[in-house]
Write a protein that holds these residues in place. Sequence first.
Motif, mmCIF file in Angstrom:
data_model
loop_
_atom_site.group_PDB
_atom_site.id
_atom_site.type_symbol
_atom_site.label_atom_id
_atom_site.label_comp_id
_atom_site.label_asym_id
_atom_site.label_seq_id
_atom_site.Cartn_x
_atom_site.Cartn_y
_atom_site.Cartn_z
ATOM 1 N N HIS A 304 2.407 8.783 3.730
ATOM 2 C CA HIS A 304 2.267 7.432 4.277
ATOM 3 C C HIS A 304 3.162 6.445 3.530
ATOM 4 O O HIS A 304 3.849 5.615 4.150
ATOM 5 N N ASP A 308 6.385 4.324 5.001
ATOM 6 C CA ASP A 308 6.416 2.856 4.979
ATOM 7 C C ASP A 308 7.711 2.334 4.354
ATOM 8 O O ASP A 308 8.252 1.304 4.768
ATOM 9 N N ASN A 314 7.301 0.215 13.178
ATOM 10 C CA ASN A 314 6.876 0.716 14.493
ATOM 11 C C ASN A 314 7.050 2.227 14.644
ATOM 12 O O ASN A 314 6.817 2.782 15.707
ATOM 13 N N GLU A 316 5.219 4.960 14.100
ATOM 14 C CA GLU A 316 3.820 5.239 13.774
ATOM 15 C C GLU A 316 3.504 6.715 13.562
ATOM 16 O O GLU A 316 2.449 7.062 13.034
ATOM 17 N N TYR A 317 4.407 7.626 13.968
ATOM 18 C CA TYR A 317 4.134 9.061 13.849
ATOM 19 C C TYR A 317 4.893 9.739 12.714
ATOM 20 O O TYR A 317 4.619 10.903 12.387
#
Length: 472
Positions: A304, A308, A314, A316-317
Motif C-alpha cells: 500500500h 501511494d 486514482n 486503486e488496484y
Amino acid sequence: MSEFVKSSFWNLFGNVFARTLSFITIPFVANYYAKSDIAVYRSLQSLLLLIFAIIPMGINLLYLSEGKKTRNKYWNLLILSTSLFGFLFLGVLFFVRNKYFSGVPWGLPIFVLISILEIYKVILITGLMADVKFKQITIAMISRQTILNTLLISFAFINGVLPILIGALLIAEFTEILILNKFTQKSNKTLNRPILENTCFDKKAKKYMLLTGGESLLVNLALQLPNIIVLLIMGKEIAVEFQMPLVLAAVPAVMIMKSVASVMLPYLSNNRDNDKIHNVINHIHYIFIIMGLPIYFAISFFAHEISDIMFNPNWEYAYIGLRYFPIFMTVNILQSPLSGLALLKNRPEIGFIYALSLLVFRLLSLKLGYQYYGFIGAILSFTISDSIIRTIRLLADLKLVNYNFHLFIKNVAKPTILALAAMISCSALYYFDFNKYLGFFISWVIFGAIFIIWDKRRLASQLQQLKVSFKR
C-alpha cells in the motif's frame, strides 16, 4: 571462478544502476503521462524485448554454449538467422499492428526501425558475450537507461504525450547500439565476414533452431505477451495497473538474477564439470536467498505504501500486484539462472516444454482469473500458475546436473529459516498494532544479526572468495 565473479559484478552494478533509474522515473511517468499512453508505451517496450529475444531462434545460445574452439563455425549462421527471422517478425507485425498496437504513432515505419535495430543489437551482444566482455555490455546498457529515463523525466514537465515516450525509447535504443558497435570493433568479433561463406547449418544447429529457438519464442512470449494481451482483457485504463506493478516487482529480480544468469551460460560452457557447476549453484543460490527474501517481503509488506508513493491516487488496484507478484518473483530468482543447464547437457527439449507450459498457463490464468474473479483473480491465478511452473523447471534443472534436492535445501536452509522467522515477527507485530515500519526494522535487524552469528564461517568464506576473484 574469478572471471565469473567479475562479470557478474559488472552485470549487477549495471542492473542496479539502471533499475534504480527506472524506479526513480516511475512516479514521474505514472503522474505526468496519461494511463492509456503508458499502457501503449509499456506494450511497445515489451515488443522490443520480445524481438530481441526471439529473432536469433536459439542460434545465439548454440553459439554461446559451444566450446571456444568450435563456436566460430556458427557465427555466419547467427547473422543469417537473426536477419531472416527479424524480417519475418516484421511481417507478422504488419498484420497484427492494428489490433495490438493501434495506439502507436507513425505506425509501420516505427516497426521497421525497431526490427532493424534489434537485429543488429542481437549480433553485437552475442559477440561480446562470447568473449565474456560484460563490462562493455554493461556500459552500453547504463548509457541507454540514463538517456531514456532522463528524457522521460524532462519531458514529463514539458509535454507528457505518447510520441515523447516512444521517441525517448528509440533514441535510447539507438545510443546503446552505437556504443556496442564501438566496443565490437575493438574486439576480435567483426561483422565484415563473408556472410554466405562457411555457414554451418548442421544437425545440431537444426535441433537448436527448432527446440531452443522454439523455447526462446515461447518463453519470451510468456514474459512479454501478458503486457500486451492485458490491454485487450482489461482495457487501457486498468491494464496499466497490472503492467506497472509487474515492472516494479521485477526490478529486484532483474538486478539480482539477471546479473548472474547472463554470465552463467558462457562461463559454464567453458567449465562443464559437474563439480564446478555445483559450486556455482551453491554460491549463487545462497546469495540470492540472502538478498531476495528480505527485498520481496518488504515489497509485499509495504504494498500500500509503495503504491501511494509510486502511483497516482486514482490507481486503486496497483497495490494488489505489489502484494502478490513478489511470490513468483522469488521463485524466478532461483530458477531462471539455471535455464542454460539444459543447453549444456544437450537437452533443449526441456526448455521447449517449459516455455510452452509457461506461456499457456500464464495466458490462461490471466484470462480466466479476470473473467471469473476480476482484477484480484487475475493477479492471484497469474502468481500461482507462474510459481508452480517455475518450481517444476527448477527441479528438472537440478536433476540434469545430479544436484540432489536435499543438498539444495541444506544449502539455503539457514538464511531461509531466519528470513521466515523475520517475516512472521513482522506480521505478528503489525497484527498487534505495533508501528509497521519499526516492527519491520526490529525484526530484520534481530534475525539478521542471528544469521550473521549462526553462519559467520560461510559468510567469511564467501567474502574471501570475492576478494581473491578481484585480485586476479
